[in-house]
Design an enzyme around this catalytic site. Structure first.
Site, PDB file in Angstrom:
ATOM      1  N   HIS A 182       0.845  -1.200   0.000  1.00  7.59           N
ATOM      2  CA  HIS A 182       0.000   0.000   0.000  1.00  7.59           C
ATOM      3  C   HIS A 182       0.874   1.242   0.000  1.00  7.59           C
ATOM      4  CE1 HIS A 182       1.067  -0.425   4.262  1.00  7.59           C
ATOM      5  NE2 HIS A 182       0.835   0.870   4.381  1.00  7.59           N
TER       6      HIS A 182
ATOM      7  N   ASP B  41       0.563   5.201   1.886  1.00  3.60           N
ATOM      8  CA  ASP B  41      -0.174   5.714   3.040  1.00  3.60           C
ATOM      9  C   ASP B  41      -1.141   6.835   2.667  1.00  3.60           C
ATOM     10  OD1 ASP B  41       1.086   3.979   4.838  1.00  3.60           O
ATOM     11  OD2 ASP B  41       2.806   5.326   5.013  1.00  3.60           O
TER      12      ASP B  41
ATOM     13  N   HIS C 189       4.618   0.032   0.146  1.00  2.00           N
ATOM     14  CA  HIS C 189       5.300  -0.775   1.157  1.00  2.00           C
ATOM     15  C   HIS C 189       4.359  -1.827   1.727  1.00  2.00           C
ATOM     16  CE1 HIS C 189       3.674   2.793   3.269  1.00  2.00           C
ATOM     17  NE2 HIS C 189       3.520   2.020   4.319  1.00  2.00           N
TER      18      HIS C 189
ATOM     19  N   ARG D 144       5.361   6.614  14.903  1.00  5.82           N
ATOM     20  CA  ARG D 144       5.392   7.088  13.520  1.00  5.82           C
ATOM     21  C   ARG D 144       4.850   8.502  13.426  1.00  5.82           C
ATOM     22  NH1 ARG D 144       2.103   7.501   9.254  1.00  5.82           N
ATOM     23  NH2 ARG D 144       2.606   6.437   7.319  1.00  5.82           N
TER      24      ARG D 144
HETATM   25  C1  OGA Z   1       3.229   2.391   8.143  1.00  8.15           C
HETATM   26  C2  OGA Z   1       3.269   0.959   7.873  1.00  8.15           C
HETATM   27  C3  OGA Z   1       4.420  -1.066   8.470  1.00  8.15           C
HETATM   28  C4  OGA Z   1       5.280  -1.530   9.577  1.00  8.15           C
HETATM   29  O1  OGA Z   1       3.805   2.824   9.156  1.00  8.15           O
HETATM   30  O2  OGA Z   1       2.659   3.145   7.338  1.00  8.15           O
HETATM   31  O3  OGA Z   1       2.691   0.501   6.932  1.00  8.15           O
HETATM   32  O4  OGA Z   1       6.358  -2.038   9.310  1.00  8.15           O
HETATM   33  N1  OGA Z   1       4.021   0.247   8.716  1.00  8.15           N
HETATM   34  O5  OGA Z   1       4.892  -1.386  10.725  1.00  8.15           O
HETATM   35 MN    MN Z   2       1.841   2.162   5.693  1.00  5.05          MN
END
Ligand code: OGA
Ligand code: MN
Length: 294
Positions: A119, A121, A270, A285
């Site tokens: 995906h 974000d 990702h 994050r």
């Molecule tokens: C994000 C995500 C994946 C992860 O933070 O947007 O997709 O590795 N994280 O936690």
């Molecule tokens: Mn993500």
């Protein structure tokens, strides 16, 4: 031996960008994210433009330092709707927690321990975030690694005929489910992708800083190409989804505590591996406010 150790220590102290040799990704060494200076910030920004995703290792930063790092890239954008319907950290609503940890039956973060499918974000918004920064606080002994695929390369590698066919087409980016398949709070199940709530973006977007074109797909679930018969849209999106993550476009991070990843959400997709649900994974994050796609 002593000399070799000194040399290794010296290398780590030097500000250096070391490409992964894969389809994207670089490690930036010689950085202290708790004490940022202008040269480091400039190097990080350029490295993100050049390599799309960078990792800085061994950074024991606090939430405030994560926020300060984020602000060097632009204005912070609060996260999308969490599965508990409110910020995970009351004091820092700009921080999203990604975690499988539960306390008294309540999730302490998004995404659980299952796979998070490919995906980009926040693409269900008109102005998806530009940059995301993910910092590892607790990591399971195995699994839970994160993969990135270069969508400039994905665009460039498309056959000319398909490029021509897709040019100008628009995709609906469903907001109903997150990348772990969790229904967002306040949304109801969707069966017909044509009715999905969420933003529409052109299938190819141009990065405003590099001027390069990238394939822009978002999540596969409930995605839909506007104006095509549903069956054709499904077939094309399956084909494009498989193309977008070809191994030569991909780099992945095997997480260690203190890793900080900075990625450009305009030209990457990702995904994350699943991991043992009985192990703890805890990430903090932040993300940077986006611009309308072009
Ligand atoms: C994000 C995500 C994946 C992860 O933070 O947007 O997709 O590795 N994280 O936690
Ligand atoms: Mn993500």
């Amino acid at each position: 031996m002593q000399n070799a150790q000194n040399a290794a220590a010296a290398t780590e102290l030097t500000l250096q960008v070391i490409p992964s040799g894969k389809g994207c990704g670089a490690e930036v060494t010689g950085v202290d994210l708790a004490a940022l200076d202008q040269a480091t910030v400039a190097t990080l920004k350029q490295a993100v433009l050049d390599h799309l995703v960078v990792v800085v290792r061994g950074q024991p930063i606090t939430d405030l330092q994560l926020i300060a790092l984020g602000k060097t890239f632009g204005e912070l954008e609060p996260p999308g709707t969490s599965v508990i319907g409110k910020p995970y950290i009351d004091e820092f609503p700009d921080i999203l927690v990604i975690s499988n940890v539960m306390e008294q039956g309540i999730p302490k973060g998004n995404l659980g321990s299952g796979e998070a499918i490919w995906h980009t974000d926040m693409s269900y918004r008109e102005k998806p975030c530009t940059i995301a920064i993910l910092h590892a606080l607790e990591i399971p002994p195995a699994g839970g690694n994160t993969y990135f695929a270069n969508q400039y390369m994905a665009y460039e590698a498309l056959p000319d005929e398909l490029k021509k066919k897709l040019e100008g087409l628009v995709v609906i980016h469903d907001e109903t489910y997150n990348s772990a398949g969790q229904l967002r709070k306040g949304f109801r199940e969707i069966t017909d992708p044509r009715e999905a709530p969420g933003a529409r973006h052109r299938i190819f977007r141009t990065h405003p800083l590099t001027g390069r074109k990238a394939l822009y797909l978002g999540r596969r679930r409930n995605a839909c190409i506007v104006g095509l018969p549903l069956e054709e849209s499904e077939r094309l999106l399956d084909q494009l989804g498989a193309h977008a993550c070809r191994p030569e476009f991909v780099w992945h991070n095997e997480w260690k505590i203190g890793d900080t990843l900075i990625w450009d959400n305009r030209c990457l997709i990702h995904r994350r591996d699943s991991f043992d649900a009985s192990q703890r994974r805890m990430m903090h994050r932040v993300q940077i406010r986006g611009e309308a796609t072009q």
